[in-house]
Design a protein around this motif. Structure first.
Motif, PDB file in Angstrom:
ATOM      1  N   UNK A   1      17.294 -11.384  -4.612  1.00  0.00           N
ATOM      2  CA  UNK A   1      18.778 -11.649  -5.080  1.00  0.00           C
ATOM      3  C   UNK A   1      18.825 -13.142  -4.711  1.00  0.00           C
ATOM      4  N   UNK A   2      18.562 -13.607  -3.484  1.00  0.00           N
ATOM      5  CA  UNK A   2      18.761 -15.090  -3.309  1.00  0.00           C
ATOM      6  C   UNK A   2      18.033 -15.887  -4.438  1.00  0.00           C
ATOM      7  N   UNK A   3      16.795 -15.437  -4.679  1.00  0.00           N
ATOM      8  CA  UNK A   3      15.941 -16.222  -5.641  1.00  0.00           C
ATOM      9  C   UNK A   3      16.769 -16.226  -7.061  1.00  0.00           C
ATOM     10  N   UNK A   4      17.411 -15.213  -7.474  1.00  0.00           N
ATOM     11  CA  UNK A   4      18.102 -15.173  -8.853  1.00  0.00           C
ATOM     12  C   UNK A   4      19.341 -16.331  -8.828  1.00  0.00           C
ATOM     13  N   UNK A   5      19.995 -16.082  -7.593  1.00  0.00           N
ATOM     14  CA  UNK A   5      21.077 -17.130  -7.473  1.00  0.00           C
ATOM     15  C   UNK A   5      20.526 -18.525  -7.459  1.00  0.00           C
TER      16      UNK A   5
END
Length: 218
Positions: free
Chosen positions: A91-95
């Motif tokens: 999730x963090x990598x997507x943001x």
């Protein structure tokens, strides 16, 4: 009696946020008790087997060599699964990977948070500035999720918030339960700085309802 200083930290060293600085803070307060953000089931791994380590436990391990204190693990034993941590990382990598204002804002805030932590250490982590940046990071994360519009990511974010809410309530409950059965004058509660605002808000609610009145020092 029952004076507890909230000391917000991070779990690995970065610049002025280091073991020596934290040691000096603990020494200055001279606590009889330290409440720790670790699950009781991990206590032996941090303090007996020493198969785990973080900034706080490294500091406390040094401190207890020369000082007699109680240090109490108060986090929840209901630890998230490895799969959840993988989902959270994705999730963090997507943001972070967003090539728009949402991605830029998120990356910039995370970088500034690290810069201020490195430069100012615990003074920053225990300030309103830290609260404000962490709030902005959370808002930027939510805005990024709205942009991506992925159900799996929304669910991961909700679980992350629910887990933190549960853990914070469990930690405060354990502190108040300990305080019902033990007398002490000075204590410290160490917790990650990202929890600062929500844990302070919860403390004010606990103070209204709990029989034991603790004197929290922020």
């Amino acid at each position: 009696m029952y004076n507890i200083t909230l000391v917000c930290t991070r779990h690995d060293e970065l610049g002025k946020c280091n073991s020596n600085e934290l040691y000096q803070i603990i020494e200055l307060i001279n606590p009889e008790v330290i409440f720790e953000e670790i699950p009781p089931t991990f206590f032996d791994e941090y303090y007996l087997d020493k198969r785990r380590a973080n900034l706080e436990t490294d500091t406390i391990n040094k401190y207890i060599q020369n000082h007699k204190i109680e240090h109490i693990p108060v986090d929840s034993n209901n630890f998230p699964s490895e799969e959840f941590f993988k989902d959270h990382k994705r999730m963090i990598e997507k943001i972070e990977g967003l090539a728009d204002i949402n991605g830029f804002t998120f990356r910039n805030l995370v970088d500034n948070n690290k810069i201020y932590t490195e430069r100012y250490g615990f003074k920053y982590l225990n300030s309103i500035d830290s609260i404000n940046i962490n709030n902005e990071i959370c808002n930027a994360l939510e805005n990024g999720l709205q942009k991506i519009n992925n159900d799996k990511l929304f669910l991961t974010f909700k679980l992350w918030k629910d887990i933190n809410d549960m853990r914070e309530n469990q930690m405060l409950q354990n502190i108040y339960l300990y305080s019902q059965d033990h007398n002490y004058d000075r204590a410290i509660f160490t917790i990650g700085a990202a929890h600062r605002k929500s844990i302070i808000d919860k403390i004010f609610e606990y103070q209204k309802n709990e029989k034991v009145k603790l004197n929290w020092i922020f």
